[in-house]
Motif scaffolding. Structure first.
Motif, PDB file in Angstrom:
ATOM      1  N   ASP A 173       7.940   5.630 -15.096  1.00 38.60           N
ATOM      2  CA  ASP A 173       7.368   6.909 -14.664  1.00 38.60           C
ATOM      3  C   ASP A 173       5.923   6.730 -14.202  1.00 38.60           C
ATOM      4  O   ASP A 173       5.499   7.340 -13.210  1.00 38.60           O
ATOM      5  N   ILE A 174       5.163   5.861 -14.928  1.00 42.64           N
ATOM      6  CA  ILE A 174       3.771   5.623 -14.513  1.00 42.64           C
ATOM      7  C   ILE A 174       3.738   4.937 -13.154  1.00 42.64           C
ATOM      8  O   ILE A 174       2.908   5.258 -12.296  1.00 42.64           O
ATOM      9  N   ALA A 175       4.666   4.000 -12.920  1.00 48.12           N
ATOM     10  CA  ALA A 175       4.739   3.318 -11.628  1.00 48.12           C
ATOM     11  C   ALA A 175       4.986   4.329 -10.516  1.00 48.12           C
ATOM     12  O   ALA A 175       4.371   4.257  -9.440  1.00 48.12           O
ATOM     13  N   GLN A 176       5.854   5.286 -10.808  1.00 46.79           N
ATOM     14  CA  GLN A 176       6.128   6.338  -9.811  1.00 46.79           C
ATOM     15  C   GLN A 176       4.867   7.124  -9.479  1.00 46.79           C
ATOM     16  O   GLN A 176       4.557   7.362  -8.303  1.00 46.79           O
ATOM     17  N   TRP A 177       4.110   7.475 -10.532  1.00 47.24           N
ATOM     18  CA  TRP A 177       2.879   8.248 -10.304  1.00 47.24           C
ATOM     19  C   TRP A 177       1.872   7.443  -9.504  1.00 47.24           C
ATOM     20  O   TRP A 177       1.190   7.981  -8.618  1.00 47.24           O
ATOM     21  N   VAL A 178       1.760   6.142  -9.806  1.00 43.58           N
ATOM     22  CA  VAL A 178       0.823   5.296  -9.061  1.00 43.58           C
ATOM     23  C   VAL A 178       1.184   5.285  -7.586  1.00 43.58           C
ATOM     24  O   VAL A 178       0.315   5.444  -6.709  1.00 43.58           O
ATOM     25  N   SER A 179       2.486   5.156  -7.301  1.00 44.11           N
ATOM     26  CA  SER A 179       2.899   5.147  -5.893  1.00 44.11           C
ATOM     27  C   SER A 179       2.540   6.456  -5.224  1.00 44.11           C
ATOM     28  O   SER A 179       2.018   6.474  -4.100  1.00 44.11           O
ATOM     29  N   VAL A 180       2.827   7.569  -5.921  1.00 44.14           N
ATOM     30  CA  VAL A 180       2.580   8.886  -5.307  1.00 44.14           C
ATOM     31  C   VAL A 180       1.094   9.076  -5.039  1.00 44.14           C
ATOM     32  O   VAL A 180       0.689   9.539  -3.964  1.00 44.14           O
ATOM     33  N   ILE A 181       0.246   8.705  -6.008  1.00 42.91           N
ATOM     34  CA  ILE A 181      -1.194   8.931  -5.830  1.00 42.91           C
ATOM     35  C   ILE A 181      -1.755   8.034  -4.735  1.00 42.91           C
ATOM     36  O   ILE A 181      -2.546   8.472  -3.895  1.00 42.91           O
ATOM     37  N   GLY A 182      -1.313   6.766  -4.720  1.00 45.92           N
ATOM     38  CA  GLY A 182      -1.739   5.882  -3.631  1.00 45.92           C
ATOM     39  C   GLY A 182      -1.332   6.430  -2.284  1.00 45.92           C
ATOM     40  O   GLY A 182      -2.126   6.436  -1.332  1.00 45.92           O
ATOM     41  N   PHE A 183      -0.110   6.941  -2.217  1.00 49.48           N
ATOM     42  CA  PHE A 183       0.357   7.507  -0.951  1.00 49.48           C
ATOM     43  C   PHE A 183      -0.492   8.698  -0.540  1.00 49.48           C
ATOM     44  O   PHE A 183      -0.853   8.851   0.630  1.00 49.48           O
TER      45      PHE A 183
END
Lengths: 129, 67
Positions: free
Chosen positions: B32-42
């Protein structure tokens, strides 16, 4: 030799996009979009010079400036529509790209109507009744 | 043009770092944290690109006499 700068920019952007495409395709797409924006930014500076010359010639020739303005707007619509269509097609949405091109054509036609009307009225005026 | 090409490398750098971080987090089991990192970077990169596109469209508006 600005073409070398453009080519280098394109190559670097393409390489970075390839590197990122495996992991995060979204970032690769954004890099492509940004490279396109940069190149067009670069070209706008050149287009400005050409347009200034055209404006000066139109003023010297006594042409009604509304015609020049319409033509420039048509050229602008064509460039923007082309850019957006290419970006969209690059994202794999060919249908939306076609719609953007259609919208560009329709808007250009709508803007050209006053000029066409003037031409037709002139021709009708020339014909002896 | 110097500042502009820097933005390109910034975008690529953010992309590579986000990819690495999310890979590491996923292998550590924090999906879930990996998902958030991707979203914020995007979102960050999208903001940068959107700012540039806005600049470009403003320039085109002034150049082609839309105003």
């Amino acid at each position: 030799m600005e073409i070398i700068q453009i080519v280098g920019l394109g190559l670097v952007a393409a390489l970075l996009a390839i590197v990122l495409k495996e992991q995060k395709p979204v970032f690769a797409f954004l890099i492509t979009v940004f490279a396109g924006v940069l190149i067009i930014f670069f070209l706008v500076g050149k287009i400005v010079d050409v347009i200034r010359v055209l404006e000066r010639l139109a003023v010297e020739g006594g042409i009604n400036l509304i015609y020049l303005k319409t033509i420039l707007q048509i050229i602008g619509i064509a460039y923007i529509a082309e850019f957006a269509a290419q970006v969209t097609r690059d994202a794999g949405q060919g249908a939306i790209a076609s719609k953007i091109e259609l919208a560009g054509k329709v808007l250009i036609m709508a803007m050209a109507i006053p000029i066409i009307t003037v031409i037709i009225e002139t021709v009708i005026g020339i014909i002896p009744s | 043009m110097g500042a502009d090409i820097n933005t390109l490398f910034q975008i690529a750098g953010i992309g590579i770092i986000v990819a690495m971080v999310s890979t590491v987090l996923e292998s550590a089991g924090k999906k879930d944290i990996a998902q958030w990192v991707s979203v914020i970077g995007f979102i960050v990169v999208l903001y940068m690109v959107a700012t540039w596109i806005h600049d470009l469209f403003q320039t085109i508006k002034t150049v082609f006499l839309f105003q």
